[in-house]
Design an enzyme around this catalytic site. Structure first.
Site, short mmCIF file in Angstrom:
data_model
loop_
_atom_site.label_atom_id
_atom_site.label_comp_id
_atom_site.label_asym_id
_atom_site.label_seq_id
_atom_site.Cartn_x
_atom_site.Cartn_y
_atom_site.Cartn_z
N ASP A 85 3.89 -12.51 -14.97
CA ASP A 85 3.79 -13.92 -14.37
C ASP A 85 4.65 -14.95 -15.30
O ASP A 85 5.29 -15.82 -14.73
CB ASP A 85 2.31 -14.36 -14.30
CG ASP A 85 1.88 -13.90 -13.05
OD1 ASP A 85 2.38 -13.99 -11.97
OD2 ASP A 85 0.78 -13.22 -12.99
N HIS A 127 0.72 -1.20 -0.09
CA HIS A 127 -0.07 -0.06 -0.08
C HIS A 127 0.90 1.40 0.03
O HIS A 127 0.54 2.25 -0.56
CB HIS A 127 -0.89 0.07 1.19
CG HIS A 127 -2.32 -0.75 1.27
ND1 HIS A 127 -2.37 -2.03 1.75
CD2 HIS A 127 -3.32 -0.56 0.53
CE1 HIS A 127 -3.61 -2.45 1.34
NE2 HIS A 127 -3.99 -1.44 0.76
N GLU A 182 0.31 -15.97 -19.78
CA GLU A 182 1.28 -15.76 -18.72
C GLU A 182 2.10 -17.07 -17.99
O GLU A 182 2.81 -16.98 -17.17
CB GLU A 182 0.69 -14.95 -17.76
CG GLU A 182 -0.71 -15.25 -17.25
CD GLU A 182 -1.46 -14.08 -16.38
OE1 GLU A 182 -0.73 -13.13 -16.03
OE2 GLU A 182 -2.47 -14.14 -16.14
N CYS A 220 0.56 -6.72 -21.62
CA CYS A 220 -0.07 -6.11 -20.52
C CYS A 220 0.92 -6.04 -19.38
O CYS A 220 0.60 -5.50 -18.53
CB CYS A 220 -1.38 -6.21 -20.36
SG CYS A 220 -1.77 -7.90 -19.97
#
Ligand code: PEP
Ligand code: MG
Length: 574
Positions: A462, A195, A438, A509
């Protein structure tokens, strides 16, 4: 003497500034007895400290800029709610009265009991709340013990332009840093997906995490250079290093200013190949950013962020409302909605299924989880199909490893569409269905996915993790995370080729798509769709517009035949 340390860059930028080291000493909480007639005074002392903590945190909350991601504000709100919850202070008050102990000790007992209760829960979401309890209790204890506030917590500008060094930082620290003009930060620990890191990116504060032992090497007020893009910290730079980084800083500044001119212009290579630049979005603020920067669509909407920081899953209506908002913001541009990719580092609570997963990155994650958990899967499929009536929606399946998974999802979507039709609910029956490549198995067999699906998108984050067997969240093996590893590049090449030979659009992406060091190479391999974070769109566009694909094609193809890493690097460098 000058030295260089490496970590993981969190947001971009070069900063030259003096170090301020935060040493958060462990609080020394001791127990002492309170005479019976002083118990009311001790309770009052507790309440006054809680009140003070509340006021401090409200000040921080007020400082959150309106553009900040909603879940970050929610993080601070959680702490405020805890402080405002009478049950929270009631328990500490009861302990003071029952045990006749001091307030600091009562809070420690209360925290220990809460942490133990959380530990025993199967609920991953609640387990993550332990840190929140810890932050809140420590905040009150520091006030009770009259600890001086840390320098970066004071509402003044004495740390303006400085670089904060800490073991780890919280989102509240990030807000205070921005308020007080701190220029950059470096931490021993923490990941680029925490975060705190997300907030630092959104606030535009450059930082580097995972620089183990940083505070041992640096003295207070020592001059540092932080190159967050490269993840490099230079201590005590000599005149040559300073002039090098100042030059780089000025050059990046000029470059960033000049990129603004590209907004709204076409994305075409020198030799006339049209390229699509889509945006990766996660939270509502990104929807607007994608639109404002002139993205030609959304290439990846990570819907799993809808599930985070909460204990209940979103229902069909919430999914639908969120998708519709995105579609309307993008006003006619294609929007690629990925079904949830929960599991692995994107933690969540899925009850029984998840709590027994010993190796989550290889376990029930993404589409595997969706197919196992009907309550997560069907409402989302229905909502995406319904949203397709409001604009050009594309549905994307994450983490495919076998073609049977893709067949299953396509059949399920047809079933959803049939149900909607029988209830006279509108949907787009031609909604494209695509899949992410991926997992190495899917990249090797990309042709079969290309035959079945309407589009493919390469998820390099990934694909690299699974090809090279390195946990993408583990900073100890981060040095192996190499998009240019020959095996990775061949899998990318194979997927692009599968798309070309079947006339199936292939996008990328993963983070590699937004790293301009690879743009020319990817164009040379035949990639024509990139999906990147909105802040990177203009940078990628700039490189695309100055690339002559004809000139890089042969080189890129030849690179795919090289397996020796040294030769590979030599060719790249020439
Ligand atoms: C990827 O793996 O490259 C990707 C885009 O998906 P995520 O980062 O959400 O796993
Ligand atoms: Mg992925």
């Amino acid at each position: 003497m000058s030295f260089t340390l490496h970590g993981i860059g969190v947001s971009r930028g070069i900063v030259i500034g003096k170090a301020h080291i935060i040493e958060r000493t462990e609080l020394d909480i001791i127990e002492y007895a309170i005479p019976v007639d002083e118990v009311p005074l001790e309770v009052a002392r507790l309440h006054s400290a809680v009140q003070q903590a509340k006021l401090n945190l409200r000040d921080v909350r007020k400082e959150i800029p309106p553009t900040t991601l909603a879940d970050i504000a929610a993080f601070i709100d959680t702490h405020l709610l805890m402080l405002e919850d009478s049950a929270f202070t009631f328990d500490a008050e009861r302990l003071i009265k029952d045990l006749r102990c001091n307030a600091e000790w009562a809070l420690k007992l209360q925290r220990d009991a809460l942490v133990k209760a959380f530990d025993e829960m199967d609920d991953a979401y609640l387990r993550t709340r332990q840190d929140d309890v810890d932050h809140v209790v420590t905040r009150i204890q520091r006030i009770l013990l009259n600890y001086a506030p840390l320098k970066h917590e004071l509402p003044d500008h004495r740390l303006e332009g400085m670089v904060l060094l800490a073991d780890d930082l919280t989102p509240a620290d990030a807000i205070l840093m921005q308020r007080n003009g701190v220029a950059a930060f470096v931490t021993d620990h923490g990941g680029p997906l925490s975060h705190m890191s997300i907030l630092a990116r959104s606030l535009g504060i450059p930082g580097i995490v995972g620089v183990h032992g940083i505070r041992k090497y640096v003295d207070e007020n020592e001059l540092l250079v932080i190159d967050a893009r490269e993840g490099v910290v230079v201590g005590d730079p000599d005149a040559a290093a300073l002039s090098h980084f100042r030059g780089k800083q000025a050059e990046r500044q000029r470059h960033a200013e000049s990129l603004g001119r590209l907004r709204g212009t076409a994305t075409v290579t020198v030799d006339g190949c049209a390229v699509e630049l889509h945006a990766n979005v996660e939270l509502p603020d990104d929807f607007i950013a994608a639109h404002d920067v002139g993205a030609s669509g959304v290439g990846l909407y990570r819907t799993e962020f809808l599930y985070m920081n909460r204990s209940e899953s979103p229902d069909e209506e919430e999914h639908f409302r969120t998708y519709r908002e995105l579609i309307e913001t993008l006003a006619g541009m294609p929007v690629t909605i990925r079904t949830l990719d929960l599991g692995s580092d994107k933690d969540f609570d899925a009850g029984e299924t998840r709590s027994v997963d010993p190796n989550p990155a290889l376990g029930l994650r993404a589409i595997r989880l969706s197919l196992r958990e009907p309550s997560l899967y069907w409402p989302q499929l229905r909502a995406i199909a319904r949203a397709s009536a409001f604009g050009p929606v594309r549905l994307m399946i994450p983490m495919l490893s076998t073609i049977s998974e893709a067949h299953q999802v396509v059949a399920d979507i047809r079933k959803v569409q049939a149900d909607l039709a029988s209830s006279a609910i509108a949907f787009d029956e031609d909604m494209p269905i695509g899949g992410m490549i991926e997992v190495p198995a899917a990249a090797i067999c990309a042709d079969s996915f290309a035959h079945l699906l309407d589009f493919l998108s390469i998820g390099t984050n990934d694909l690299i993790q699974y090809t090279l067997a390195i946990d993408r969240g583990n900073d100890a093996v981060n040095y192996l995370y190499d998009p240019l590893n020959p095996a990775v590049l061949r899998l990318i090449g194979n997927t692009i080729d599968a798309g070309i030979s079947t006339a199936t659009p292939v996008a990328m992406c993963g983070e590699m798509a937004g790293d301009v060091r690879y743009t020319k190479l990817l164009l040379g391999l035949g990639l024509r769709q990139f999906s990147v974070h909105p802040t990177l769109i203009l940078e990628v566009k700039h490189v695309v517009n100055e690339t002559d694909v004809g000139a890089v094609e042969k080189f890129a193809r030849e690179l795919l035949t090289v397996s020796d890493p040294d030769e590979f690097q030599t060719r790249l460098a020439t």
